[in-house]
Scaffold this motif. Structure first.
Motif, PDB file in Angstrom:
ATOM      1  N   ALA A 176      -6.245  -4.777 -41.211  1.00 32.73           N
ATOM      2  CA  ALA A 176      -6.992  -5.508 -42.239  1.00 32.73           C
ATOM      3  C   ALA A 176      -7.559  -6.762 -41.589  1.00 32.73           C
ATOM      4  O   ALA A 176      -7.128  -7.157 -40.510  1.00 32.73           O
ATOM      5  N   GLY A 177      -8.523  -7.375 -42.276  1.00 33.72           N
ATOM      6  CA  GLY A 177      -9.081  -8.630 -41.781  1.00 33.72           C
ATOM      7  C   GLY A 177     -10.578  -8.545 -41.564  1.00 33.72           C
ATOM      8  O   GLY A 177     -11.179  -7.481 -41.675  1.00 33.72           O
ATOM      9  N   GLU A 178     -11.146  -9.723 -41.265  1.00 28.24           N
ATOM     10  CA  GLU A 178     -12.583  -9.790 -41.012  1.00 28.24           C
ATOM     11  C   GLU A 178     -12.928  -9.002 -39.767  1.00 28.24           C
ATOM     12  O   GLU A 178     -12.286  -9.144 -38.729  1.00 28.24           O
ATOM     13  N   ARG A 179     -13.958  -8.195 -39.899  1.00 27.66           N
ATOM     14  CA  ARG A 179     -14.416  -7.412 -38.766  1.00 27.66           C
ATOM     15  C   ARG A 179     -15.686  -8.040 -38.210  1.00 27.66           C
ATOM     16  O   ARG A 179     -16.383  -8.771 -38.896  1.00 27.66           O
ATOM     17  N   LEU A 180     -15.967  -7.726 -36.971  1.00 26.27           N
ATOM     18  CA  LEU A 180     -17.134  -8.297 -36.316  1.00 26.27           C
ATOM     19  C   LEU A 180     -18.414  -7.875 -37.008  1.00 26.27           C
ATOM     20  O   LEU A 180     -19.315  -8.670 -37.215  1.00 26.27           O
ATOM     21  N   PHE A 181     -18.496  -6.608 -37.378  1.00 29.93           N
ATOM     22  CA  PHE A 181     -19.727  -6.105 -37.974  1.00 29.93           C
ATOM     23  C   PHE A 181     -19.483  -5.637 -39.396  1.00 29.93           C
ATOM     24  O   PHE A 181     -18.561  -4.872 -39.651  1.00 29.93           O
ATOM     25  N   GLY A 182     -20.333  -6.094 -40.282  1.00 29.66           N
ATOM     26  CA  GLY A 182     -20.317  -5.622 -41.651  1.00 29.66           C
ATOM     27  C   GLY A 182     -21.543  -4.756 -41.862  1.00 29.66           C
ATOM     28  O   GLY A 182     -22.056  -4.137 -40.928  1.00 29.66           O
ATOM     29  N   GLU A 183     -22.013  -4.740 -43.072  1.00 26.93           N
ATOM     30  CA  GLU A 183     -23.198  -3.941 -43.371  1.00 26.93           C
ATOM     31  C   GLU A 183     -24.439  -4.554 -42.743  1.00 26.93           C
ATOM     32  O   GLU A 183     -24.576  -5.767 -42.646  1.00 26.93           O
ATOM     33  N   THR A 184     -25.334  -3.689 -42.307  1.00 26.58           N
ATOM     34  CA  THR A 184     -26.630  -4.122 -41.801  1.00 26.58           C
ATOM     35  C   THR A 184     -27.702  -3.358 -42.565  1.00 26.58           C
ATOM     36  O   THR A 184     -27.426  -2.336 -43.185  1.00 26.58           O
ATOM     37  N   SER A 185     -28.916  -3.839 -42.493  1.00 26.39           N
ATOM     38  CA  SER A 185     -30.013  -3.191 -43.215  1.00 26.39           C
ATOM     39  C   SER A 185     -30.448  -1.898 -42.538  1.00 26.39           C
ATOM     40  O   SER A 185     -31.124  -1.078 -43.145  1.00 26.39           O
ATOM     41  N   ASP A 186     -30.059  -1.733 -41.279  1.00 26.47           N
ATOM     42  CA  ASP A 186     -30.436  -0.542 -40.527  1.00 26.47           C
ATOM     43  C   ASP A 186     -29.458  -0.378 -39.369  1.00 26.47           C
ATOM     44  O   ASP A 186     -28.692  -1.294 -39.058  1.00 26.47           O
ATOM     45  N   GLN A 187     -29.499   0.750 -38.712  1.00 25.63           N
ATOM     46  CA  GLN A 187     -28.670   0.967 -37.539  1.00 25.63           C
ATOM     47  C   GLN A 187     -29.106   0.029 -36.417  1.00 25.63           C
ATOM     48  O   GLN A 187     -30.281  -0.335 -36.327  1.00 25.63           O
ATOM     49  N   LYS A 188     -28.158  -0.328 -35.578  1.00 23.55           N
ATOM     50  CA  LYS A 188     -28.414  -1.200 -34.431  1.00 23.55           C
ATOM     51  C   LYS A 188     -27.962  -0.457 -33.177  1.00 23.55           C
ATOM     52  O   LYS A 188     -26.824  -0.581 -32.730  1.00 23.55           O
ATOM     53  N   PRO A 189     -28.835   0.360 -32.591  1.00 22.46           N
ATOM     54  CA  PRO A 189     -28.441   1.144 -31.420  1.00 22.46           C
ATOM     55  C   PRO A 189     -28.129   0.259 -30.213  1.00 22.46           C
ATOM     56  O   PRO A 189     -28.776  -0.766 -29.985  1.00 22.46           O
ATOM     57  N   MET A 190     -27.120   0.695 -29.451  1.00 24.08           N
ATOM     58  CA  MET A 190     -26.678  -0.034 -28.269  1.00 24.08           C
ATOM     59  C   MET A 190     -26.546   0.958 -27.112  1.00 24.08           C
ATOM     60  O   MET A 190     -26.288   2.131 -27.313  1.00 24.08           O
ATOM     61  N   ARG A 191     -26.702   0.433 -25.905  1.00 27.41           N
ATOM     62  CA  ARG A 191     -26.532   1.236 -24.688  1.00 27.41           C
ATOM     63  C   ARG A 191     -25.336   0.670 -23.924  1.00 27.41           C
ATOM     64  O   ARG A 191     -25.274  -0.539 -23.672  1.00 27.41           O
ATOM     65  N   LEU A 192     -24.403   1.532 -23.549  1.00 26.41           N
ATOM     66  CA  LEU A 192     -23.253   1.110 -22.770  1.00 26.41           C
ATOM     67  C   LEU A 192     -23.699   0.711 -21.367  1.00 26.41           C
ATOM     68  O   LEU A 192     -24.324   1.498 -20.662  1.00 26.41           O
ATOM     69  N   LEU A 193     -23.378  -0.530 -20.983  1.00 28.36           N
ATOM     70  CA  LEU A 193     -23.696  -1.008 -19.639  1.00 28.36           C
ATOM     71  C   LEU A 193     -22.500  -0.927 -18.719  1.00 28.36           C
ATOM     72  O   LEU A 193     -22.663  -0.799 -17.506  1.00 28.36           O
ATOM     73  N   GLY A 194     -21.307  -1.042 -19.291  1.00 31.23           N
ATOM     74  CA  GLY A 194     -20.139  -0.994 -18.430  1.00 31.23           C
ATOM     75  C   GLY A 194     -18.831  -1.049 -19.173  1.00 31.23           C
ATOM     76  O   GLY A 194     -18.760  -1.520 -20.305  1.00 31.23           O
ATOM     77  N   THR A 195     -17.804  -0.540 -18.521  1.00 27.03           N
ATOM     78  CA  THR A 195     -16.427  -0.648 -18.995  1.00 27.03           C
ATOM     79  C   THR A 195     -15.597  -1.153 -17.831  1.00 27.03           C
ATOM     80  O   THR A 195     -15.872  -0.839 -16.673  1.00 27.03           O
ATOM     81  N   ARG A 196     -14.607  -1.952 -18.173  1.00 29.12           N
ATOM     82  CA  ARG A 196     -13.768  -2.512 -17.127  1.00 29.12           C
ATOM     83  C   ARG A 196     -12.384  -2.791 -17.701  1.00 29.12           C
ATOM     84  O   ARG A 196     -12.263  -3.380 -18.777  1.00 29.12           O
ATOM     85  N   THR A 197     -11.364  -2.368 -17.004  1.00 28.28           N
ATOM     86  CA  THR A 197     -10.004  -2.689 -17.400  1.00 28.28           C
ATOM     87  C   THR A 197      -9.719  -4.129 -16.998  1.00 28.28           C
ATOM     88  O   THR A 197     -10.060  -4.554 -15.889  1.00 28.28           O
ATOM     89  N   VAL A 198      -9.107  -4.871 -17.907  1.00 29.80           N
ATOM     90  CA  VAL A 198      -8.759  -6.265 -17.660  1.00 29.80           C
ATOM     91  C   VAL A 198      -7.239  -6.364 -17.772  1.00 29.80           C
ATOM     92  O   VAL A 198      -6.682  -6.146 -18.844  1.00 29.80           O
ATOM     93  N   GLY A 199      -6.590  -6.666 -16.668  1.00 26.26           N
ATOM     94  CA  GLY A 199      -5.130  -6.701 -16.665  1.00 26.26           C
ATOM     95  C   GLY A 199      -4.573  -5.314 -16.894  1.00 26.26           C
ATOM     96  O   GLY A 199      -5.154  -4.316 -16.452  1.00 26.26           O
ATOM     97  N   ASP A 200      -3.456  -5.244 -17.611  1.00 30.81           N
ATOM     98  CA  ASP A 200      -2.785  -3.967 -17.828  1.00 30.81           C
ATOM     99  C   ASP A 200      -3.159  -3.273 -19.123  1.00 30.81           C
ATOM    100  O   ASP A 200      -2.855  -2.099 -19.291  1.00 30.81           O
ATOM    101  N   GLY A 201      -3.786  -3.977 -20.062  1.00 35.18           N
ATOM    102  CA  GLY A 201      -4.004  -3.328 -21.342  1.00 35.18           C
ATOM    103  C   GLY A 201      -5.284  -3.652 -22.069  1.00 35.18           C
ATOM    104  O   GLY A 201      -5.531  -3.131 -23.153  1.00 35.18           O
TER     105      GLY A 201
END
Length: 192
Positions: A155-180
């Motif tokens: 539960a709780g405030e989420r980063l993204f709520g409703e938008t008027s339209d979709q907001k497409p994104m392109r993955l630029l990278g993933t990286r593990t930080v520390g152990d988890g």
């Protein structure tokens, strides 16, 4: 031209509210399970700050940083944040105590658009849970950098709520930080 970069700590289920547990939210304090990853996390954010040209903050986030002593902290990350120009979106804040800070008055979208024209490089937005959705809605976000914590808050405030339209994104990278932790980097796709 400036690039608006959203930098967020976020749970697996998208919650950004009260990660440290200081706000009294009953599910707050979810930042703690990753204590072993703090050093790696701090390195990521220090490097990000070193590569930034400015900070853009909402009023509550600005006040959070000030209340926790970032005005006078020492260390590479704190020194860099202190030296960066800081632009604060607020209609009520007047007395800015963190050096190199300035309130953006007027229409938020106009002011942020002008800021993007003025700054050459990354304009990092930390936290700012009310400002980020507004920037997303108006297609002013260029990049998302999400440090994902291995916890479902439920539960709780989420980063993204409703938008008027979709907001497409392109993955630029993933990286593990520390152990988890995982750093996910996405780029906004404007012409989708």
């Amino acid at each position: 031209m400036g690039k608006i970069v959203i930098s967020e700590n976020i749970s697996l289920d998208g919650v950004i509210q009260d990660p440290t547990g200081e706000e009294g939210f009953r599910f707050g304090g979810w930042f703690d399970p990753a204590t072993a990853d703090r050093e790696a996390w701090a390195k990521v954010l220090t490097d990000e700050a070193l590569g930034a040209e400015a900070l853009l903050l909402g009023r509550r986030t600005y006040e959070y940083f000030v209340a926790r002593g970032w005005v006078s902290r020492s260390g590479e990350w704190a020194d860099r944040l202190r030296s960066l120009p800081k632009y604060v979106v607020s209609s009520t804040l007047e007395d800015l105590v963190w050096n190199n800070s300035r309130v953006l008055k007027g229409e938020v979208m106009d002011e942020v658009s002008k800021l993007k024209q003025k700054v050459n490089g990354d304009i990092v937005v930390y936290a700012s849970g009310r400002l980020v959705p507004t920037l997303m809605e108006h297609d002013l976000v260029d990049e998302l950098r999400l440090v994902v914590y291995p916890v479902v808050v439920g539960a709780g405030e989420r980063l993204f709520g409703e938008t008027s339209d979709q907001k497409p994104m392109r993955l630029l990278g993933t990286r593990t930080v520390g152990d988890g932790l995982v750093l996910l980097t996405y780029q906004s796709i404007r012409d989708a």
